[in-house]
Motif scaffolding. Structure first.
Motif, PDB file in Angstrom:
ATOM      1  N   LEU A  24      -4.701 -58.068 -47.788  1.00  0.00           N
ATOM      2  CA  LEU A  24      -5.282 -56.701 -47.614  1.00  0.00           C
ATOM      3  C   LEU A  24      -6.766 -56.449 -47.975  1.00  0.00           C
ATOM      4  O   LEU A  24      -7.676 -55.804 -47.167  1.00  0.00           O
ATOM      5  CB  LEU A  24      -4.596 -55.451 -48.293  1.00  0.00           C
ATOM      6  CG  LEU A  24      -4.830 -53.999 -48.249  1.00  0.00           C
ATOM      7  CD1 LEU A  24      -4.862 -53.745 -46.712  1.00  0.00           C
ATOM      8  CD2 LEU A  24      -4.133 -53.157 -48.801  1.00  0.00           C
ATOM      9  N   ASP A  25      -7.255 -57.133 -49.159  1.00  0.00           N
ATOM     10  CA  ASP A  25      -8.585 -57.139 -49.532  1.00  0.00           C
ATOM     11  C   ASP A  25      -9.487 -57.608 -48.607  1.00  0.00           C
ATOM     12  O   ASP A  25     -10.707 -57.536 -48.430  1.00  0.00           O
ATOM     13  CB  ASP A  25      -8.822 -57.467 -50.859  1.00  0.00           C
ATOM     14  CG  ASP A  25      -8.533 -56.343 -52.237  1.00  0.00           C
ATOM     15  OD1 ASP A  25      -8.733 -55.101 -51.426  1.00  0.00           O
ATOM     16  OD2 ASP A  25      -8.315 -56.594 -53.398  1.00  0.00           O
ATOM     17  N   LEU A  62      -9.187 -45.634 -40.731  1.00  0.00           N
ATOM     18  CA  LEU A  62      -8.882 -46.524 -41.775  1.00  0.00           C
ATOM     19  C   LEU A  62      -8.812 -45.707 -43.125  1.00  0.00           C
ATOM     20  O   LEU A  62      -8.153 -46.165 -44.074  1.00  0.00           O
ATOM     21  CB  LEU A  62      -9.489 -47.979 -41.714  1.00  0.00           C
ATOM     22  CG  LEU A  62      -9.010 -48.586 -40.655  1.00  0.00           C
ATOM     23  CD1 LEU A  62     -10.254 -50.026 -40.489  1.00  0.00           C
ATOM     24  CD2 LEU A  62      -7.868 -49.378 -40.952  1.00  0.00           C
ATOM     25  N   THR A  63     -10.018 -44.973 -43.460  1.00  0.00           N
ATOM     26  CA  THR A  63     -10.290 -44.264 -44.647  1.00  0.00           C
ATOM     27  C   THR A  63      -9.107 -43.467 -44.763  1.00  0.00           C
ATOM     28  O   THR A  63      -8.409 -43.224 -45.860  1.00  0.00           O
ATOM     29  CB  THR A  63     -11.402 -43.580 -44.665  1.00  0.00           C
ATOM     30  OG1 THR A  63     -12.667 -44.651 -44.590  1.00  0.00           O
ATOM     31  CG2 THR A  63     -11.777 -42.939 -45.985  1.00  0.00           C
ATOM     32  N   LEU A  64      -8.822 -42.558 -43.658  1.00  0.00           N
ATOM     33  CA  LEU A  64      -7.462 -41.955 -43.835  1.00  0.00           C
ATOM     34  C   LEU A  64      -6.248 -42.407 -44.084  1.00  0.00           C
ATOM     35  O   LEU A  64      -5.451 -41.876 -44.965  1.00  0.00           O
ATOM     36  CB  LEU A  64      -7.417 -40.856 -42.748  1.00  0.00           C
ATOM     37  CG  LEU A  64      -6.422 -39.776 -42.677  1.00  0.00           C
ATOM     38  CD1 LEU A  64      -6.965 -38.511 -43.658  1.00  0.00           C
ATOM     39  CD2 LEU A  64      -5.980 -39.288 -41.192  1.00  0.00           C
ATOM     40  N   ASN A  65      -5.934 -43.590 -43.317  1.00  0.00           N
ATOM     41  CA  ASN A  65      -4.902 -44.220 -43.653  1.00  0.00           C
ATOM     42  C   ASN A  65      -4.504 -44.778 -44.962  1.00  0.00           C
ATOM     43  O   ASN A  65      -3.558 -44.690 -45.689  1.00  0.00           O
ATOM     44  CB  ASN A  65      -4.679 -45.471 -42.587  1.00  0.00           C
ATOM     45  CG  ASN A  65      -3.782 -44.960 -41.201  1.00  0.00           C
ATOM     46  OD1 ASN A  65      -2.808 -45.095 -41.080  1.00  0.00           O
ATOM     47  ND2 ASN A  65      -4.741 -44.371 -40.474  1.00  0.00           N
ATOM     48  N   LYS A 110     -14.737 -46.438 -51.602  1.00  0.00           N
ATOM     49  CA  LYS A 110     -14.397 -45.529 -52.512  1.00  0.00           C
ATOM     50  C   LYS A 110     -12.597 -45.506 -52.633  1.00  0.00           C
ATOM     51  O   LYS A 110     -11.850 -45.543 -53.429  1.00  0.00           O
ATOM     52  CB  LYS A 110     -14.869 -44.270 -52.698  1.00  0.00           C
ATOM     53  CG  LYS A 110     -14.581 -43.457 -53.674  1.00  0.00           C
ATOM     54  CD  LYS A 110     -15.251 -41.920 -53.421  1.00  0.00           C
ATOM     55  CE  LYS A 110     -14.816 -41.055 -54.661  1.00  0.00           C
ATOM     56  NZ  LYS A 110     -15.432 -39.943 -54.413  1.00  0.00           N
ATOM     57  N   GLN A 111     -12.062 -45.228 -51.092  1.00  0.00           N
ATOM     58  CA  GLN A 111     -10.813 -44.854 -51.180  1.00  0.00           C
ATOM     59  C   GLN A 111      -9.973 -46.325 -51.323  1.00  0.00           C
ATOM     60  O   GLN A 111      -8.887 -46.168 -51.813  1.00  0.00           O
ATOM     61  CB  GLN A 111     -10.625 -44.322 -49.589  1.00  0.00           C
ATOM     62  CG  GLN A 111      -8.947 -44.136 -49.579  1.00  0.00           C
ATOM     63  CD  GLN A 111      -8.501 -42.999 -50.463  1.00  0.00           C
ATOM     64  OE1 GLN A 111      -8.954 -41.963 -50.731  1.00  0.00           O
ATOM     65  NE2 GLN A 111      -7.511 -43.290 -51.138  1.00  0.00           N
ATOM     66  N   CYS A 112     -10.564 -47.427 -50.846  1.00  0.00           N
ATOM     67  CA  CYS A 112      -9.954 -48.822 -51.103  1.00  0.00           C
ATOM     68  C   CYS A 112      -9.697 -49.088 -52.628  1.00  0.00           C
ATOM     69  O   CYS A 112      -8.821 -49.567 -53.038  1.00  0.00           O
ATOM     70  CB  CYS A 112     -10.722 -49.707 -50.472  1.00  0.00           C
ATOM     71  SG  CYS A 112     -10.448 -49.805 -48.597  1.00  0.00           S
ATOM     72  N   ALA A 113     -10.879 -48.756 -53.373  1.00  0.00           N
ATOM     73  CA  ALA A 113     -10.867 -48.806 -54.831  1.00  0.00           C
ATOM     74  C   ALA A 113      -9.696 -47.916 -55.384  1.00  0.00           C
ATOM     75  O   ALA A 113      -8.846 -48.525 -56.290  1.00  0.00           O
ATOM     76  CB  ALA A 113     -12.072 -48.618 -55.326  1.00  0.00           C
TER      77      ALA A 113
END
Length: 168
Positions: A24-25, A62-65, A110-113
């Motif tokens: 994923l990363d 993608l951010t929303l997901n 930020k969202q991924c973090a």
């Protein structure tokens, strides 16, 4: 941007968590690479018949997901997008004027973090229920690998059509 960025290496051996989160990363870093270094016009350029399939729109989607699957489904946050998406099922692809690619990528990172933190706090076997459906964290991580990888393919095509950048 013409050079390949340093992306996390996906472990070829190791535990399930390390391999899944590594995949994923890797895909998340590829999103940042494919969307980075574009002008605002390039990020909103429409190469395909769909007005929604732009680099900027895909990063917003993608951010929303990330937020929905990890924040809402796994962590139990309130779904503040539900009403917007009922009115316009493609709302997350519509990037407001004045929102820069840099802003979109910063929000995405930020969202991924935050998503990484949420996953780190749980077992892959932990079960969560959202709207009468039960998922385990493993399924959510696997789904996000699939979701992100699919859109990395779209970004790859859009980037090549925009400025010729290619690469896995």
């Amino acid at each position: 941007m013409t050079e390949r960025p340093k992306r996390p290496e996906v472990p070829l051996t190791g535990g399930e968590r390390e391999i899944l989160t590594g995949l994923l990363d890797y895909h998340r870093a590829t999103v940042a690479w494919k969307a980075g270094g574009l002008t605002e016009d390039q990020a909103r350029q429409k190469h395909l018949p769909s007005e929604l399939t732009t680099v900027a729109g895909l990063v917003a989607h993608l951010t929303l997901n990330e937020w929905f699957w990890f924040g809402v489904v796994v962590d139990g946050e309130e779904d503040t997008w539900e009403e917007k998406l009922e009115q316009d099922p493609d709302a997350e692809f519509r990037v407001p004027p004045g929102t820069t690619v840099e802003d979109l990528l910063a929000d995405y990172e930020k969202q991924c973090a935050r998503s990484r933190e949420i996953v780190a706090e749980r077992s892959l076997d932990d079960q969560v229920t959202h709207k009468d459906e039960t998922f385990n964290v493993r399924w959510v991580v696997t789904h996000m690998i699939e979701e992100t990888a699919r859109h990395v393919g779209h970004l790859d095509v859009l980037r090549e059509l925009t400025d010729g950048l290619t690469g896995e």
